[in-house]
Design an enzyme around this catalytic site. Structure first.
Site, PDB file in Angstrom:
ATOM      1  N   GLU A 176      10.814  -8.684  -2.103  1.00 40.28           N
ATOM      2  CA  GLU A 176      11.379  -7.578  -1.421  1.00 40.28           C
ATOM      3  C   GLU A 176      10.610  -7.241  -0.163  1.00 40.28           C
ATOM      4  O   GLU A 176       9.493  -6.715  -0.204  1.00 40.28           O
ATOM      5  CB  GLU A 176      11.416  -6.268  -2.581  1.00 40.28           C
ATOM      6  CG  GLU A 176      12.196  -5.104  -2.370  1.00 40.28           C
ATOM      7  CD  GLU A 176      11.241  -3.939  -1.216  1.00 40.28           C
ATOM      8  OE1 GLU A 176      11.488  -4.299   0.143  1.00 40.28           O
ATOM      9  OE2 GLU A 176      10.496  -3.428  -1.786  1.00 40.28           O
ATOM     10  N   LEU A 177      11.384  -7.615   0.898  1.00 43.52           N
ATOM     11  CA  LEU A 177      10.721  -7.792   2.102  1.00 43.52           C
ATOM     12  C   LEU A 177      11.139  -6.518   3.114  1.00 43.52           C
ATOM     13  O   LEU A 177      11.562  -5.622   2.676  1.00 43.52           O
ATOM     14  CB  LEU A 177      11.059  -9.021   2.633  1.00 43.52           C
ATOM     15  CG  LEU A 177      10.609 -10.209   1.628  1.00 43.52           C
ATOM     16  CD1 LEU A 177      11.009 -11.755   2.189  1.00 43.52           C
ATOM     17  CD2 LEU A 177       9.015 -10.331   1.224  1.00 43.52           C
TER      18      LEU A 177
ATOM     19  N   GLU B 283      14.945  -6.055  -8.191  1.00 41.94           N
ATOM     20  CA  GLU B 283      14.402  -5.092  -8.957  1.00 41.94           C
ATOM     21  C   GLU B 283      15.045  -4.085  -9.520  1.00 41.94           C
ATOM     22  O   GLU B 283      15.946  -3.670  -8.797  1.00 41.94           O
ATOM     23  CB  GLU B 283      12.747  -4.831  -8.339  1.00 41.94           C
ATOM     24  CG  GLU B 283      12.153  -6.036  -8.002  1.00 41.94           C
ATOM     25  CD  GLU B 283      10.698  -5.834  -7.192  1.00 41.94           C
ATOM     26  OE1 GLU B 283       9.830  -6.514  -7.643  1.00 41.94           O
ATOM     27  OE2 GLU B 283      10.620  -5.031  -6.497  1.00 41.94           O
TER      28      GLU B 283
ATOM     29  N   GLU C 173      10.740  -3.188  13.100  1.00 36.34           N
ATOM     30  CA  GLU C 173      10.466  -2.265  12.025  1.00 36.34           C
ATOM     31  C   GLU C 173       9.356  -1.444  12.527  1.00 36.34           C
ATOM     32  O   GLU C 173       8.118  -2.036  12.659  1.00 36.34           O
ATOM     33  CB  GLU C 173       9.904  -2.754  10.764  1.00 36.34           C
ATOM     34  CG  GLU C 173      10.317  -1.962   9.545  1.00 36.34           C
ATOM     35  CD  GLU C 173      10.127  -2.659   8.356  1.00 36.34           C
ATOM     36  OE1 GLU C 173      10.310  -1.949   7.110  1.00 36.34           O
ATOM     37  OE2 GLU C 173       9.758  -3.946   8.341  1.00 36.34           O
TER      38      GLU C 173
ATOM     39  N   TRP D 282       0.810  -1.148  -0.023  1.00 36.63           N
ATOM     40  CA  TRP D 282       0.181   0.113  -0.100  1.00 36.63           C
ATOM     41  C   TRP D 282       0.971   1.196   0.015  1.00 36.63           C
ATOM     42  O   TRP D 282       0.298   2.493  -0.275  1.00 36.63           O
ATOM     43  CB  TRP D 282      -0.837   0.050   1.196  1.00 36.63           C
ATOM     44  CG  TRP D 282      -0.145  -0.045   2.546  1.00 36.63           C
ATOM     45  CD1 TRP D 282       0.030  -1.167   3.104  1.00 36.63           C
ATOM     46  CD2 TRP D 282       0.489   0.834   3.155  1.00 36.63           C
ATOM     47  NE1 TRP D 282       0.603  -1.061   4.305  1.00 36.63           N
ATOM     48  CE2 TRP D 282       0.959   0.314   4.721  1.00 36.63           C
ATOM     49  CE3 TRP D 282       0.622   2.397   2.940  1.00 36.63           C
ATOM     50  CZ2 TRP D 282       1.660   0.931   5.293  1.00 36.63           C
ATOM     51  CZ3 TRP D 282       1.337   2.955   4.042  1.00 36.63           C
ATOM     52  CH2 TRP D 282       1.805   2.291   5.121  1.00 36.63           C
ATOM     53  N   ASN D 283       2.270   0.988   0.587  1.00 34.68           N
ATOM     54  CA  ASN D 283       2.873   2.491   0.626  1.00 34.68           C
ATOM     55  C   ASN D 283       3.213   2.919  -0.595  1.00 34.68           C
ATOM     56  O   ASN D 283       3.775   4.140  -0.753  1.00 34.68           O
ATOM     57  CB  ASN D 283       3.926   2.095   1.678  1.00 34.68           C
ATOM     58  CG  ASN D 283       4.764   1.076   1.477  1.00 34.68           C
ATOM     59  OD1 ASN D 283       4.562   0.332   0.447  1.00 34.68           O
ATOM     60  ND2 ASN D 283       6.051   1.309   1.946  1.00 34.68           N
TER      61      ASN D 283
ATOM     62  N   CYS E 105      10.047   0.468   3.635  1.00 33.17           N
ATOM     63  CA  CYS E 105      11.091  -0.566   4.077  1.00 33.17           C
ATOM     64  C   CYS E 105      12.587  -0.093   4.127  1.00 33.17           C
ATOM     65  O   CYS E 105      13.403  -0.757   4.756  1.00 33.17           O
ATOM     66  CB  CYS E 105      10.960  -1.712   3.277  1.00 33.17           C
ATOM     67  SG  CYS E 105      11.115  -1.403   1.518  1.00 33.17           S
TER      68      CYS E 105
ATOM     69  N   GLY F 275       6.515  -6.524   0.544  1.00 35.34           N
ATOM     70  CA  GLY F 275       5.640  -6.485   1.580  1.00 35.34           C
ATOM     71  C   GLY F 275       6.662  -6.932   2.854  1.00 35.34           C
ATOM     72  O   GLY F 275       7.849  -7.083   2.777  1.00 35.34           O
ATOM     73  N   SER F 276       6.023  -7.383   3.836  1.00 34.96           N
ATOM     74  CA  SER F 276       6.551  -7.624   4.899  1.00 34.96           C
ATOM     75  C   SER F 276       7.427  -9.126   4.896  1.00 34.96           C
ATOM     76  O   SER F 276       6.864  -9.852   4.311  1.00 34.96           O
ATOM     77  CB  SER F 276       5.764  -7.777   6.117  1.00 34.96           C
ATOM     78  OG  SER F 276       4.642  -8.978   6.151  1.00 34.96           O
TER      79      SER F 276
ATOM     80  N   PRO G 217      -3.161  -5.663  -6.272  1.00 35.63           N
ATOM     81  CA  PRO G 217      -2.520  -4.552  -5.445  1.00 35.63           C
ATOM     82  C   PRO G 217      -3.279  -4.821  -3.994  1.00 35.63           C
ATOM     83  O   PRO G 217      -3.961  -5.499  -3.561  1.00 35.63           O
ATOM     84  CB  PRO G 217      -3.216  -3.430  -6.041  1.00 35.63           C
ATOM     85  CG  PRO G 217      -4.627  -3.894  -6.449  1.00 35.63           C
ATOM     86  CD  PRO G 217      -4.213  -5.308  -6.807  1.00 35.63           C
TER      87      PRO G 217
END
Length: 472
Positions: A241-242, A453, A376, A142-143, A275, A219-220, A167
């Site tokens: 991508e965490l 990425e 985090e 979402w960010n 992140c 995401g997480s 999404p």
């Protein structure tokens, strides 16, 4: 939703609220497993033609998207801000970034080179070629609701893959606007598909389908691990991508003003909800007090407000749970001996009455016992640690679990090389608080992710095929 070139309406809707006002921004249609299956069928059919289309022709579609994104920059930026709250200046930058991903990978589409391999046999010719992996499931957070989609869709499409995008339910409106652009650019049916809905109804069917050959997720770490487990039975290719817990190190020889401004940029951009945000700020003991004085002054100058206001620098958090987590981290730190220098409270009065606003916060005297040192935070809280030696800070910076981004400031060239090489992170900024570029790779070490990425990220969406030709 958008499946096989057609906009889909359903009986189920998801309400999107503006986190700055709590007013309904938009209602979007949500789907289920039946829509996922239709999207998979459409993507499978389209793959047979898209994958063999000359790369230059695929690139032309992406070029059109890149240009159209810039044409609609203000509309898209307002959409981002309205659905997830970030400052409009940050949202405009995100639109530029989104366009740059499509532009870059349009150019990369023509550079998916194979190689000719010298053979040890006189009657054989050896080569290796690259081909698209197949249908890609892209799952975005979402960010960064627009650019994270672009960072996955652009390389996948450039490689010749077809895509199904799911999404975040918290901010799907930006994805809808992106798919309107795909439609305007006349993408053939089935190449790009948008399915909105719950993880159980939408994500799980994508993970178990043998027809989906690649999953790309941002995401997480906890969710990423679950997605890897669920996709394991079909041995899908995965890009993850965490989470991150970025250290930000200020050595005693650093340009202090530059380091202070950098710590404002990477800590409070997106209200700390990224992140790559600086989560642990390490300042050498000899300059600690001077850094704190300058940093506290700048933090107290930050303007918090509705992101749609051009003067806003820090927007709201995404929801009440985010507020509670930030408050929990601040209270835990203070209870264990941290000093609250600035901020430390949710804003609830006047223009902040109806939104999820939290004061930009500065904590000092922070140590490793406190939650904020290892969890985090995902909010506008800057915890500052002291350190004495390079060895000490490198050991502390190399978080046991995460390894996404790290930053440090020094004017010593030898130190710059030595520290850079010892930091266990996929991205390192030296005197640079924002070391991110479409030309460079983005990804982490350890539990911060798998794959890369940006940069050469098109390779993540391609298979290598070895070919041996026997001559007669």
């Amino acid at each position: 939703m958008y499946i096989n070139g057609t906009w889909i309406e359903t009986q189920k809707k998801i309400t999107i609220k503006n986190p700055a006002t709590l007013e309904t921004y938009q209602e979007v249609y949500a789907g289920d497993g039946s829509h996922v299956q239709k999207a998979i069928e459409a993507a499978e059919k389209a793959f047979s033609t898209w994958s063999v289309l000359p790369a230059i022709e695929r690139a032309q579609y992406l070029e059109k998207v890149a240009a159209k994104l810039l044409e609609k920059k203000e509309v898209l930026a307002k959409t981002i801000t309205s659905e997830m709250g970030k400052a409009i200046t940050n949202a405009r930058y995100e639109v530029d970034s989104t366009s740059s991903f499509f532009k870059w990978f349009a150019e990369e589409a023509r550079r998916t080179y194979g190689e000719t391999i010298p053979s040890t046999k006189p009657n054989k010719r050896l080569m290796e070629i690259k081909q698209p992996v197949g249908i890609v499931a892209a799952i975005t957070p979402w960010n960064f609701p627009l650019s994270m989609g672009a960072r996955k869709l652009a390389p996948a499409l450039a490689a010749g893959c077809t895509v199904i995008l799911r999404p975040s339910n918290a901010s799907p409106s930006s994805a809808i606007e992106l798919f309107k652009i795909f439609e305007e650019c006349e993408f053939p049916p089935g190449i790009v598909n948008l399915v909105i809905g719950s993880a159980k109804e939408v994500t799980d069917p994508l993970l178990v389908s043998p027809k989906v050959r690649k999953v790309s997720f941002t995401g997480s770490t906890e969710v990423g691990k679950e997605l890897v487990r669920k996709s394991a039975d079909t041995l899908k290719r995965v890009s993850m991508e965490l989470g991150g817990h970025a250290p930000y190190i200020v050595f005693e020889d650093a340009d202090l003003d530059l380091a202070v401004e950098g710590a404002i940029t990477i800590k409070f951009g997106c209200a700390g909800q990224q992140c790559t945000s600086a989560n642990r700020i390490y300042v050498h003991n000899n300059i600690h007090d001077e850094f704190i004085a300058k940093y506290a002054k700048r933090i107290q100058q930050l303007k918090v407000g509705n992101g749609i206001d051009d003067s806003c620098e820090v927007g709201p958090l995404i929801n009440e749970a985010a507020i509670q987590k930030v408050q929990e981290h601040v209270e835990d730190a203070v209870n264990l001996g941290a000093t609250l220098v600035a901020g430390g409270k949710q804003l609830k009065e006047g223009p902040y009455t109806n939104g999820y606003f939290y004061q930009p916060t500065l904590l000092t005297d922070v140590d490793e016992r406190m939650k904020i040192s290892y969890e985090e935070t995902f909010g506008p809280v800057a915890p500052v640690f002291r350190f004495e030696s390079d060895e000490e800070v490198i050991e502390k910076a190399n978080h046991a679990q995460y390894g996404l981004a790290a930053y440090f400031f020094t004017n010593d060239l030898s130190r710059a090389y030595k520290v850079m090489e010892k930091l266990e992170f996929g991205i390192v900024g030296i005197n640079d608080p924002y070391p991110f570029a479409v030309e460079g790779s983005f990804g982490g070490f350890k539990e911060s992710g798998l794959g890369r990425e940006g940069g050469h990220g098109i390779d993540e969406y391609m298979e290598s095929k070895f070919v041996s030709i026997a001559l007669r």
